[in-house]
Design an enzyme around this catalytic site. Structure first.
Site, mmCIF file in Angstrom:
data_model
loop_
_atom_site.group_PDB
_atom_site.id
_atom_site.type_symbol
_atom_site.label_atom_id
_atom_site.label_comp_id
_atom_site.label_asym_id
_atom_site.label_seq_id
_atom_site.Cartn_x
_atom_site.Cartn_y
_atom_site.Cartn_z
ATOM 1 N N CYS A 87 0.808 -1.227 0.000
ATOM 2 C CA CYS A 87 0.000 0.000 0.000
ATOM 3 C C CYS A 87 0.840 1.277 0.000
ATOM 4 C CB CYS A 87 -0.952 -0.006 1.190
ATOM 5 S SG CYS A 87 -2.160 -1.329 1.092
ATOM 6 N N HIS B 213 -3.507 7.183 3.025
ATOM 7 C CA HIS B 213 -3.879 5.888 2.444
ATOM 8 C C HIS B 213 -5.230 5.463 3.023
ATOM 9 C CE1 HIS B 213 -3.881 1.874 1.037
ATOM 10 N NE2 HIS B 213 -3.679 1.328 2.222
ATOM 11 N N ASN C 93 -10.208 -0.179 0.083
ATOM 12 C CA ASN C 93 -8.746 -0.065 -0.002
ATOM 13 C C ASN C 93 -8.293 -0.574 -1.377
ATOM 14 O OD1 ASN C 93 -5.981 -0.270 0.190
ATOM 15 N ND2 ASN C 93 -5.957 -1.285 2.177
#
Ligand SMILES: CC(C)(COP(=O)(O)OP(=O)(O)OC[C@H]1O[C@@H](n2cnc3c(N)ncnc32)[C@H](O)[C@@H]1OP(=O)(O)O)[C@@H](O)C(=O)NCCC(=O)NCCS
Length: 331
Positions: free
Chosen positions: A116, A256, A286
């Site tokens: 990520c 994020h 996500n």
């Protein structure tokens, strides 16, 4: 003369049409909309359903969106970094295919994998190439087809992830705009807590690994959550302190999108009001490498030249970091 900096001068994005809502997930695994919303902030996510289409399909669309908006000739692009955890294939750089398909015939390209944090690390790489004076137009694309590595019988992971792609163009700034500072970290202890066991060099694919569902993401959610909360907040605060930024100096946090509670904890540590926090986790979940550029694309119209943005990310590995960037244009 001021130092040459690297600024983001355009963004683009693509998400697939198919919406996987919490309501539909309720029919697939034992879960419910209230649980997912209160624990993660996610209401729905996008899924690339079409057979035979991989991450490159979305990356190409995002890059084409950027190229059309900025009105550049793809032949001017010097370099393309594809930040992704889900390349089209284990061998053959997906970025190379994407560059060819968008007509960036003068660019070289490769994939960058840091879970990520991939896009954040890609921003750092692009900036360094531009500051060195070697290249003038570098595209960083964050794209992931997470649905290709998610077990839709595992309620602890399938509710979180979605598919999507976003792109940003980095160019030299003579006004000192763009990336000002970064603080990037890794800690290999993390690979026990968020991983895919099989399909790599330690455990190559076999009938056994497929039967055991070892090609899907597995995570120890609680541990990942704990590390993410403290580490993302730590680095964001560090970047603020190092650059003498108070909460009033920061116009936007670009975090994020893993879990709304992690984002809130980071914003709280920075003492930032919710109105300064970019958030689209409710509609995309996500999307791993795509979260940061998708945010920039969604909020582009609200951004003003000179705005101070603090990026923060955390991912598998563990990888994490923060960056301070001055926005370079009004749209
Ligand atoms: C995964 C995550 C949402 C789980 O939330 P949590 O508050 O930690 O929940 P827990 O894991 O403690 O589970 C609490 C209970 O809910 C249950 N549960 C787990 N998933 C569920 C779901 N989708 N629906 C309903 N119940 C669920 C658990 O089994 C557990 O039940 P128990 O108490 O009977 O054992 C959270 O840990 C998280 O976001 N972690 C970080 C993950 C992440 O960001 N990964 C990517 C990193 S970039």
């Amino acid at each position: 003369m001021s130092k040459k900096t690297a600024a983001i001068t355009a963004v683009g994005a693509y998400v697939p049409d198919f919406v996987l809502s919490n309501k539909v997930l309720e029919t697939m695994v034992e879960t419910n909309d209230e649980w997912i919303t209160s624990r993660t902030g996610i209401k729905e996510r996008r899924i690339l359903k079409e057979e035979g289409k991989g991450t490159s399909f979305m990356a190409i669309k995002a890059a084409e969106d950027l190229i059309n908006k900025r009105g550049i000739d793809p032949k001017e692009i010097d370099m393309l970094i594809l930040a992704t955890t889900t390349p089209d294939m284990p061998v053959a750089a997906t970025g190379a295919y994407v560059a060819s398909q968008i007509g960036a015939v003068n660019a070289f390209s490769y994939d960058l994998q840091a879970a990520c944090s991939s896009f954040l690390y890609g921003m750092s790489t692009a900036t360094s190439y531009i500051e060195s004076g070697r290249y003038k137009k570098v595209i960083v694309i964050g794209a992931d087809k997470m649905s290709s590595i998610i077990d839709y019988t595992d309620r602890t992971t399938c509710i979180i992830f979605g598919d999507g792609a976003g792109a940003a163009l980095f160019e030299p700034s003579e006004e000192g705009l763009g990336l000002q500072d970064e603080y990037l970290r890794t800690d290999g202890i993390g690979r026990e807590f968020l991983k895919i066991d099989a399909g790599g060099s330690i455990l190559p694919p076999s009938e056994e690994t497929v039967k055991n569902r070892q090609h899907f993401v597995q995570q120890d959610g609680k541990t990942v959550f704990k590390f993410a909360v403290s580490n993302m907040a730590d680095v964001a605060e560090k970047v603020m302190q190092r650059n003498g930024l108070s909460k009033d100096d920061v116009q936007w946090l670009v975090p994020h999108q893993a879990n709304k509670r992690i984002i809130d904890a980071t914003a709280n540590r920075m003492k930032l009001d919710a109105s300064k926090v970019m958030m689209n986790i409710q509609k995309y979940g996500n999307t791993t490498s795509a979260t940061l550029p998708l945010l920039l694309n969604d909020y582009e119209k609200q951004l003003k030249k000179g705005d101070n943005l603090v990026f923060a990310a955390f991912g598998g590995g563990f990888t994490w970091g923060a960056a301070y960037l001055k926005w370079a244009y009004n749209s």
